[in-house]
Design a protein around this motif. Sequence first.
Motif, PDB file in Angstrom:
ATOM      1  N   GLN A  12       7.876  15.566  12.814  1.00 26.20           N
ATOM      2  CA  GLN A  12       6.422  15.549  12.936  1.00 26.20           C
ATOM      3  C   GLN A  12       5.732  16.024  11.653  1.00 26.20           C
ATOM      4  N   ARG A  13       6.355  15.719  10.502  1.00 29.68           N
ATOM      5  CA  ARG A  13       5.730  16.048   9.217  1.00 29.68           C
ATOM      6  C   ARG A  13       5.463  14.749   8.468  1.00 29.68           C
ATOM      7  N   ASP A  14       4.328  14.693   7.776  1.00 29.26           N
ATOM      8  CA  ASP A  14       3.935  13.482   7.068  1.00 29.26           C
ATOM      9  C   ASP A  14       4.828  13.287   5.843  1.00 29.26           C
ATOM     10  N   PRO A  15       5.642  12.198   5.809  1.00 23.16           N
ATOM     11  CA  PRO A  15       6.558  11.997   4.666  1.00 23.16           C
ATOM     12  C   PRO A  15       5.844  11.948   3.323  1.00 23.16           C
TER      13      PRO A  15
ATOM     14  N   LYS B 221       4.724  14.394  -1.930  1.00 25.14           N
ATOM     15  CA  LYS B 221       3.811  14.942  -2.952  1.00 25.14           C
ATOM     16  C   LYS B 221       4.167  16.385  -3.281  1.00 25.14           C
ATOM     17  N   SER B 222       4.391  17.180  -2.234  1.00 31.58           N
ATOM     18  CA  SER B 222       4.679  18.601  -2.424  1.00 31.58           C
ATOM     19  C   SER B 222       5.976  18.811  -3.190  1.00 31.58           C
ATOM     20  N   GLU B 223       7.033  18.119  -2.752  1.00 26.73           N
ATOM     21  CA  GLU B 223       8.334  18.330  -3.400  1.00 26.73           C
ATOM     22  C   GLU B 223       8.384  17.694  -4.781  1.00 26.73           C
ATOM     23  N   ALA B 224       7.680  16.573  -4.967  1.00 23.18           N
ATOM     24  CA  ALA B 224       7.633  15.947  -6.292  1.00 23.18           C
ATOM     25  C   ALA B 224       6.958  16.892  -7.288  1.00 23.18           C
ATOM     26  N   PHE B 225       5.915  17.604  -6.821  1.00 22.21           N
ATOM     27  CA  PHE B 225       5.239  18.571  -7.685  1.00 22.21           C
ATOM     28  C   PHE B 225       6.181  19.711  -8.066  1.00 22.21           C
ATOM     29  N   GLU B 226       6.950  20.190  -7.081  1.00 21.89           N
ATOM     30  CA  GLU B 226       7.914  21.263  -7.367  1.00 21.89           C
ATOM     31  C   GLU B 226       8.972  20.795  -8.358  1.00 21.89           C
ATOM     32  N   LEU B 227       9.440  19.548  -8.186  1.00 20.73           N
ATOM     33  CA  LEU B 227      10.427  19.005  -9.119  1.00 20.73           C
ATOM     34  C   LEU B 227       9.851  18.900 -10.530  1.00 20.73           C
ATOM     35  N   PHE B 228       8.559  18.524 -10.607  1.00 22.22           N
ATOM     36  CA  PHE B 228       7.930  18.385 -11.919  1.00 22.22           C
ATOM     37  C   PHE B 228       7.774  19.749 -12.587  1.00 22.22           C
ATOM     38  N   GLN B 229       7.417  20.761 -11.790  1.00 24.46           N
ATOM     39  CA  GLN B 229       7.328  22.110 -12.338  1.00 24.46           C
ATOM     40  C   GLN B 229       8.695  22.570 -12.854  1.00 24.46           C
TER      41      GLN B 229
ATOM     42  N   LYS C 281       0.834  -1.203   0.000  1.00 23.67           N
ATOM     43  CA  LYS C 281       0.000   0.000   0.000  1.00 23.67           C
ATOM     44  C   LYS C 281       0.869   1.254   0.000  1.00 23.67           C
ATOM     45  N   ASN C 282       1.930   1.218   0.811  1.00 21.24           N
ATOM     46  CA  ASN C 282       2.817   2.371   0.909  1.00 21.24           C
ATOM     47  C   ASN C 282       3.519   2.628  -0.420  1.00 21.24           C
ATOM     48  N   LEU C 283       3.994   1.547  -1.030  1.00 19.80           N
ATOM     49  CA  LEU C 283       4.634   1.663  -2.340  1.00 19.80           C
ATOM     50  C   LEU C 283       3.684   2.304  -3.346  1.00 19.80           C
ATOM     51  N   LEU C 284       2.420   1.872  -3.308  1.00 21.72           N
ATOM     52  CA  LEU C 284       1.447   2.379  -4.272  1.00 21.72           C
ATOM     53  C   LEU C 284       1.152   3.859  -4.041  1.00 21.72           C
ATOM     54  N   LYS C 285       1.074   4.277  -2.774  1.00 28.73           N
ATOM     55  CA  LYS C 285       0.810   5.693  -2.488  1.00 28.73           C
ATOM     56  C   LYS C 285       1.894   6.577  -3.094  1.00 28.73           C
ATOM     57  N   TYR C 286       3.151   6.155  -2.946  1.00 28.54           N
ATOM     58  CA  TYR C 286       4.248   6.945  -3.505  1.00 28.54           C
ATOM     59  C   TYR C 286       4.249   6.853  -5.032  1.00 28.54           C
ATOM     60  N   ASP C 287       3.972   5.643  -5.542  1.00 28.61           N
ATOM     61  CA  ASP C 287       4.011   5.501  -7.001  1.00 28.61           C
ATOM     62  C   ASP C 287       2.859   6.240  -7.661  1.00 28.61           C
ATOM     63  N   ASP C 288       1.730   6.400  -6.951  1.00 31.40           N
ATOM     64  CA  ASP C 288       0.614   7.151  -7.526  1.00 31.40           C
ATOM     65  C   ASP C 288       1.019   8.593  -7.841  1.00 31.40           C
ATOM     66  N   VAL C 289       1.897   9.150  -7.004  1.00 29.85           N
ATOM     67  CA  VAL C 289       2.384  10.515  -7.247  1.00 29.85           C
ATOM     68  C   VAL C 289       3.159  10.537  -8.569  1.00 29.85           C
ATOM     69  N   MET C 290       4.083   9.582  -8.713  1.00 24.53           N
ATOM     70  CA  MET C 290       4.855   9.511  -9.952  1.00 24.53           C
ATOM     71  C   MET C 290       3.960   9.134 -11.132  1.00 24.53           C
TER      72      MET C 290
ATOM     73  N   ASP D 183      13.782   9.300  -6.987  1.00 25.55           N
ATOM     74  CA  ASP D 183      14.376   8.197  -6.216  1.00 25.55           C
ATOM     75  C   ASP D 183      15.120   8.738  -4.997  1.00 25.55           C
ATOM     76  N   HIS D 184      15.926   9.774  -5.238  1.00 26.59           N
ATOM     77  CA  HIS D 184      16.683  10.367  -4.130  1.00 26.59           C
ATOM     78  C   HIS D 184      15.742  10.982  -3.092  1.00 26.59           C
ATOM     79  N   LEU D 185      14.704  11.677  -3.570  1.00 27.78           N
ATOM     80  CA  LEU D 185      13.733  12.285  -2.657  1.00 27.78           C
ATOM     81  C   LEU D 185      13.043  11.207  -1.825  1.00 27.78           C
ATOM     82  N   ARG D 186      12.679  10.132  -2.483  1.00 25.98           N
ATOM     83  CA  ARG D 186      11.988   9.025  -1.789  1.00 25.98           C
ATOM     84  C   ARG D 186      12.862   8.421  -0.695  1.00 25.98           C
ATOM     85  N   SER D 187      14.163   8.322  -0.959  1.00 25.55           N
ATOM     86  CA  SER D 187      15.065   7.671  -0.004  1.00 25.55           C
ATOM     87  C   SER D 187      15.296   8.513   1.250  1.00 25.55           C
TER      88      SER D 187
END
Length: 913
Positions: free
Chosen positions: A791-794, A799-807, A639-648, A778-782
């Motif tokens: 205390q921040r949700d990884p 999602k936030s940083e992946a969006f910035e990278l995509f922009q 499930k965790n893998l899928l949540k991250y892969d859904d972003v990609m 990959d680096h961001l994920r690691s």
Amino acid sequence: MVRFGGLARKIFGSANDRRVKATRSRVEAINALENEMQALSDDALRGRTQQFREELANGKSLDDLLIPAFATVREASRRVLGMRPFDVQLIGGMVLHNGGIAEMRTGEGKTLVATLPVYLNALEGKGVHVVTVNDYLATRDSEWMGRVYGFLGLTTGVIMHGLSDEQRRAAYACDVTYATNNELGFDYLRDNMKYERAQMVQRGHHYAIVDEVDSILIDEARTPLIISGPLEDRSEMYNTVDALIVKLVPEDYEVDEKQRTAIFTEVGTEKVENMLRANDLLKGESLYDVENVAMVHHVNNALKAHRLFQRDKDYIVRNGEIVIIDEFTGRMMPGRRYSEGLHQALEAKEHVQIQPENQTLASITFQNYFRMYKKLAGMTGTASTEAEEFGNIYGLEVTEIPTNLPVQRKDEDDEVYRTVEEKYKAIVREIREASTKGQPILVGTTSIEKSEHLAERLRADGVKNFQVLNARYHEQEAYIVAQAGVPGAITIATNMAGRGTDIQLGGNADMRIRQELAEMPEGSEREAREQAIREDIQRLKEKALAAGGLYVLATERHESRRIDNQLRGRSGRQGDPGRSKFYLSIQDDLMRIFGSDRMDGMLQKLGLKEDEAIIHPWINKALEKAQTKVEARNFDIRKNLLKYDDVMNDQRKVVFEQRLTLMDGQDLSETVAEMRQDVIDDLVAKHIPETAYAEQWDVAGLKEDVGQYLNLDLPIADWAKEEGIDEEAINARITEAANKAAQDRADRFGPEVMAYVERSILLQTLDHLWREHLVNLDHLRSVVGFRGYAQRDPLNEYKSEAFELFQALLGNLRQAVTAQLMRVELVREAADAPPPEAPEAFGQHIDPTTGEDDFNEGAFGDTAVLTRVSTERVVPPEQRDPKNPSTWGKVGRNEACPCGSGKKFKHCHGAFG
């Protein structure tokens, strides 16, 4: 007191019972057509295919045709294969047609069941994919069931490793295509690395039936498919680090087998730092300084290689290579490689040649690949334990199909011994006893090492007539498993080796005929021999039945209940008698890691003597609880893998769809011009902010960037001195100069060459930046997991940083494409050269928890650029559904976006960015 739920089930039946009952009327309707079908000639039966297609064209649905189509396939199967699908197989076919999972016991004929929905859905002409776990089954099933499809006028193709693009394209163009999950996924990724539509091999994702669905969509779902290319050689560094790790002592590290982790203690970290410093491999003071990130990665991998991975269990060394053993099937997987340097660490540990690492070029998970199909179905013998996961992730409902005949197998309670030694003594004794009375035995083990250990013990005890089926001998596995039902046969199998092959009591007549009469020509002598073999098989079957049927003897519990159930399910096919029993010890991995630490002491207090076993249903329940914990943990991983892969995946869809648009577009000049304008707007805004005074303008910086990105030498400093000049005027002058320079080049090259160049540069630049983006993700994920300490949700951070990278990727794309096209003379000489080649690339299937690499294929074909006329139609605005982009047709780049956002299409759904 009876609970209401249990009472309701007794009165109304379970949900599964109601689903099965709902199909009965259709089964009766199909049976009612049987005499009519039998009266048809072969040509008339075959002609029904064209009749069905005409009815579909005239507005009928597939559901309207289910009853006559199933009746047609049943009769074709009877004539061609000599097999008439049972009523329960018709029910299984309906579940598959409705997009569900049919759980059918081993020996109930799942391969034949698939022909019913496959034929029905293939009538639409959009292609049906039947997915198998290996090339052997894909080939076997396509040849076997292809006879039925061919008789009815449908074409059948098969996709295997090693086929050319032309062969793959032809196979996908067939009505029915058999393939492995790996081949389908890699073909999809490869198609999205091609430079022209004509080179793509797949033609869409309409309907798929996944055989052994639990293996493919559950077990292998932790492992994303990756296409990668090689990086530079760093073998010397791996060998140096490996030499340091062997100097460590147990106090220097902590190993957690349960979580499959190995970490350094404080003492160990200090020792490693000193050794690295002595070898000039440490930068700065600490191993955990930012400049040592790569070194931390390598020393951790070396520690894992030595302390978590065991030779002959997790891998073997063969012909100077590390060959991985599949943890689920026990098969050897030549070509598989662990990822991210772990395989290289193992090569250094075993002192074999170190192969270079790879860089990700394209990636997708099986979850996201199979969710692309408009309709998905599956079949297996064991799915109900994972029903929740199938429902949550794939939207698939599991239906247990009744057996054709009642199951007569006796599943006995586990026997639990204190030590492994006592357990093996009991196993050898039991095997000898059962074999003596002529009962066929299938012995299940969990690793190569254990199967060979048991084989040695049997030899030492004088038992010689056994077959060992594990990863070392998988070439013969189908034949060995098929003959495991011969009276007195002892077959030792690693986990589920041979899955997909039916074990028939007395042996498999067709397998024996193929094996023994391979060289004999057709004729009366061969027919006589075939008849003799069939009579011998029948005699042996009677003997095996008298001895109690197949005895499944398992030497250990697996982490997953499904694997245990698969093993048990090999016995008792089609109403045959049989028995199954698990032999365990307190020292087994599952008991030791997940069981109670106090169990051994408790058994001693109860007075359990040496060579005595404890047998009680409570033990079975305790073990099931332990297995449930492991299954829940593995579900969380997936499930965790899928949540991250859904972003990609959202980003992947944008990029892949954009590639298709670029390949289909005839004239990209408007797109290129808009990208150029966006670059100019960004440059002017950067150097001449709206609120800045003229003396605050960065004129020199603007001139330098205009030269870099637009290849223009403009008198911007002189413009800035003019009275009343503002940023809009400067923007307009730069735009005019850039457009004129671009038009001059286009006029010199001509429209065809310019279109080729624009498309080529756009596609290649997009691909290059997408690959870099994958590495960044990959680096961001690691590292994003560490945000949890703050205390921040990884996941949200990702999602936030992946969006910035995509922009950033989109901005870089505009700049890179504009800069190259403004220097198009550099490309002019190559315009008539061969098309660009794709980078050398290899398929990989990586497990994020173990680093396991499930596939490795050679470099694949070159690429080219093709100019095609766009086939998108213009749709009037009133006919567009704002929520469904597929209804929009061709939208002008400067039109308002049909989604209703108020933005221009180019800045909304039609954006590169």
